[in-house]
Design an enzyme around this catalytic site. Structure first.
Site, PDB file in Angstrom:
ATOM      1  N   ASP A 115       0.850  -1.191   0.000  1.00 50.06           N
ATOM      2  CA  ASP A 115       0.000   0.000   0.000  1.00 50.06           C
ATOM      3  C   ASP A 115       0.890   1.246   0.000  1.00 50.06           C
ATOM      4  O   ASP A 115       1.816   1.362   0.807  1.00 50.06           O
ATOM      5  CB  ASP A 115      -0.901   0.004   1.238  1.00 50.06           C
ATOM      6  CG  ASP A 115      -1.902   1.142   1.187  1.00 50.06           C
ATOM      7  OD1 ASP A 115      -2.976   0.944   0.601  1.00 50.06           O
ATOM      8  OD2 ASP A 115      -1.605   2.220   1.732  1.00 50.06           O
ATOM      9  N   ILE A 116       0.605   2.166  -0.925  1.00 50.48           N
ATOM     10  CA  ILE A 116       1.373   3.411  -0.991  1.00 50.48           C
ATOM     11  C   ILE A 116       1.017   4.276   0.205  1.00 50.48           C
ATOM     12  O   ILE A 116      -0.158   4.544   0.459  1.00 50.48           O
ATOM     13  CB  ILE A 116       1.085   4.172  -2.300  1.00 50.48           C
ATOM     14  CG1 ILE A 116       1.411   3.288  -3.512  1.00 50.48           C
ATOM     15  CG2 ILE A 116       1.865   5.477  -2.357  1.00 50.48           C
ATOM     16  CD1 ILE A 116       1.056   3.912  -4.840  1.00 50.48           C
ATOM     17  N   GLU A 158      -4.728   2.223  -4.327  1.00 46.36           N
ATOM     18  CA  GLU A 158      -3.268   2.306  -4.286  1.00 46.36           C
ATOM     19  C   GLU A 158      -2.644   1.041  -3.715  1.00 46.36           C
ATOM     20  O   GLU A 158      -1.483   1.056  -3.317  1.00 46.36           O
ATOM     21  CB  GLU A 158      -2.848   3.521  -3.456  1.00 46.36           C
ATOM     22  CG  GLU A 158      -3.148   3.444  -1.960  1.00 46.36           C
ATOM     23  CD  GLU A 158      -4.543   3.938  -1.627  1.00 46.36           C
ATOM     24  OE1 GLU A 158      -4.761   4.279  -0.457  1.00 46.36           O
ATOM     25  OE2 GLU A 158      -5.408   3.982  -2.515  1.00 46.36           O
TER      26      GLU A 158
END
Length: 439
Positions: free
Chosen positions: A318-319, A361
């Site tokens: 996950d960004i 994301e």
């Protein structure tokens, strides 16, 4: 007969929504006038009660204050007598004036009789209390009629106290009566309203049922005619029958137009199907596998593990703070960051790994025949590559990683759930970390 045909034609010309709205429309014609009547009656009742209570509530509060002030006067006079200070007796005049003010303020109300009695009784008590107190102080607590004067003084006090309390309870009782009256009348109106609502509901249900039966019959005709085309030999001469002029009729006409063009579009549809098959498994933005394909891969790897005991691991990525990127720079820049991010992942994973976009994301990597230790090394390398990369416009960003090595008892849901738990732990520990799931 002509009027009935005209009504049927008008009914068939209505849209489906308008047909179903016939029921509430007829109901509203019945209910709205009644509820307007209820509204104005309730408004009138409320105004009447407010007018009544606008005088009662302040008078009730004044009565309570008078009871407290009477006790203060008694205490002031008793203190003066105990201290043998005649000058102290006048200290009670201030509270006596407040009592007079409270009573005279409402002398012209509906409680004039009770207030007048209270004023007279209070004045008699207060005058006698001051006179007797002065005598007691001047005669050192003893004179010829002290016992009789004290007895009368107590009687006067009890009378004033009773009148004040009676006035308080009388106003309180009348306030409650007004509220109960409003409550009872409102219940009666609501009862009638419920009855009217029941009638409206009954009539509306009948109309809706009839409309439903009519639409069901027409839809069934469309289904029957369509099935002849769907399950029979291809016959481009076959047409559906138009059964109404509403949306169902429009659907029938559209289907007939579709049949006319179907044989011309067959080859185009075949080519489109091939493109769709590709789009089905590829995320269009990042050009990596989508969630559908990743689910298929996980299912296959689970079967391989159970049959051949081939281990595999999952990395969920996950960004960090990606929402801030979108909010600050806009979604176009956000999309560009996702493309660059996915490219870094593609450039640094192995040929045997499967990369996909899990959603938003979040990305996922399926590491075949790889245990937790090997997967951790891969994830840590990816984390460093992302950390040192300069992304367009935003510069440096980081990502959090959750790792899970699959076990024999796992299924598709538990694999993702456990990887997600590890990812959550990475974020909770400060982000830009790689965390392995440990039960």
């Amino acid at each position: 007969m002509k009027k009935i045909k005209k009504l049927l034609f008008y009914y068939n010309s209505l849209s489906i929504l308008k047909k179903f709205l016939l029921a509430p429309i007829f109901g509203l014609l019945l209910v709205i006038p009644f509820y307007f009547f209820i509204f104005f009656i309730m408004l009138e009742m409320k105004q009447s009660v407010n007018i009544a209570n606008s005088a009662l509530i302040p008078l009730n509060e004044a009565s309570q204050n008078n009871i407290l002030l009477l006790e203060k006067i008694t205490n002031d006079i008793n203190s003066a007598v105990s201290a043998k200070e005649i000058e102290w007796i006048s200290a009670s005049d201030k509270n006596a004036d407040k009592i007079r003010e409270n009573l005279n303020k409402y002398i012209n109300s509906n409680y004039k009789k009770e207030i007048t009695q209270s004023i007279t009784a209070f004045e008699n008590y207060y005058k006698r209390a001051k006179d007797v107190s002065i005598k007691i102080i001047q005669n050192s607590y003893h004179y010829q009629n002290i016992e009789n004067d004290t007895k009368i003084l107590v009687q006067n006090y009890n009378k004033v106290d009773k009148l004040f309390n009676d006035l308080k309870f009388l106003t309180k009782e009348n306030i409650e009566k007004n509220i109960n009256s409003l409550y009872n009348e409102a219940n009666i109106i609501l009862l009638y309203g419920s009855f009217i609502f029941f009638i409206w509901f009954f009539i509306s249900s009948i109309i809706i049922f009839l409309v439903y039966k009519d639409l069901k019959y027409k839809i069934q005709r469309i289904i029957d005619d369509s099935n002849e085309i769907a399950y029979g030999d291809v016959n481009f001469e076959k047409r559906l029958k138009i059964v109404s002029y509403d949306e169902l009729g429009q659907i029938v006409r559209s289907i007939n137009i579709f049949i006319n063009k179907l044989h011309k579009s067959h080859e185009k549809l075949t080519k489109a199907k091939e493109k769709l098959d590709k789009l089905y498994i590829i995320d269009r933005l990042t050009n990596v596998y989508n969630r559908v394909k990743i689910d298929e891969i996980i299912e296959i790897e689970l079967k391989r593990k159970r049959r051949y005991d081939h281990t595999f691991s999952v990395i969920l990525i996950d960004i960090d703070y990606f929402k801030l990127v979108n909010d600050t720079h806009g979604h176009l820049i956000g999309d560009l960051i996702l493309k660059e991010f996915s490219q870094i992942l593609k450039d640094n994973i192995r040929d045997t790994d499967f990369l996909g976009r899990w959603g938003g994301e979040e990305f996922i990597i399926i590491c075949t025949q790889t245990d937790q230790k090997g997967t951790f090394a891969l994830a840590e390398n990816l984390r460093r590559e992302i950390e040192k990369f300069d992304f367009t416009t935003v510069g440096k960003i980081t990502a959090s990683f959750g790792i899970y090595e699959c076990r024999d008892e796992d299924n598709e849901n538990s694999v993702i759930e456990n990887a997600d738990k590890a990812l959550y732990q990475a974020k909770r520990d400060g982000r830009n970390k790689v965390v392995c799931y440990n039960q």
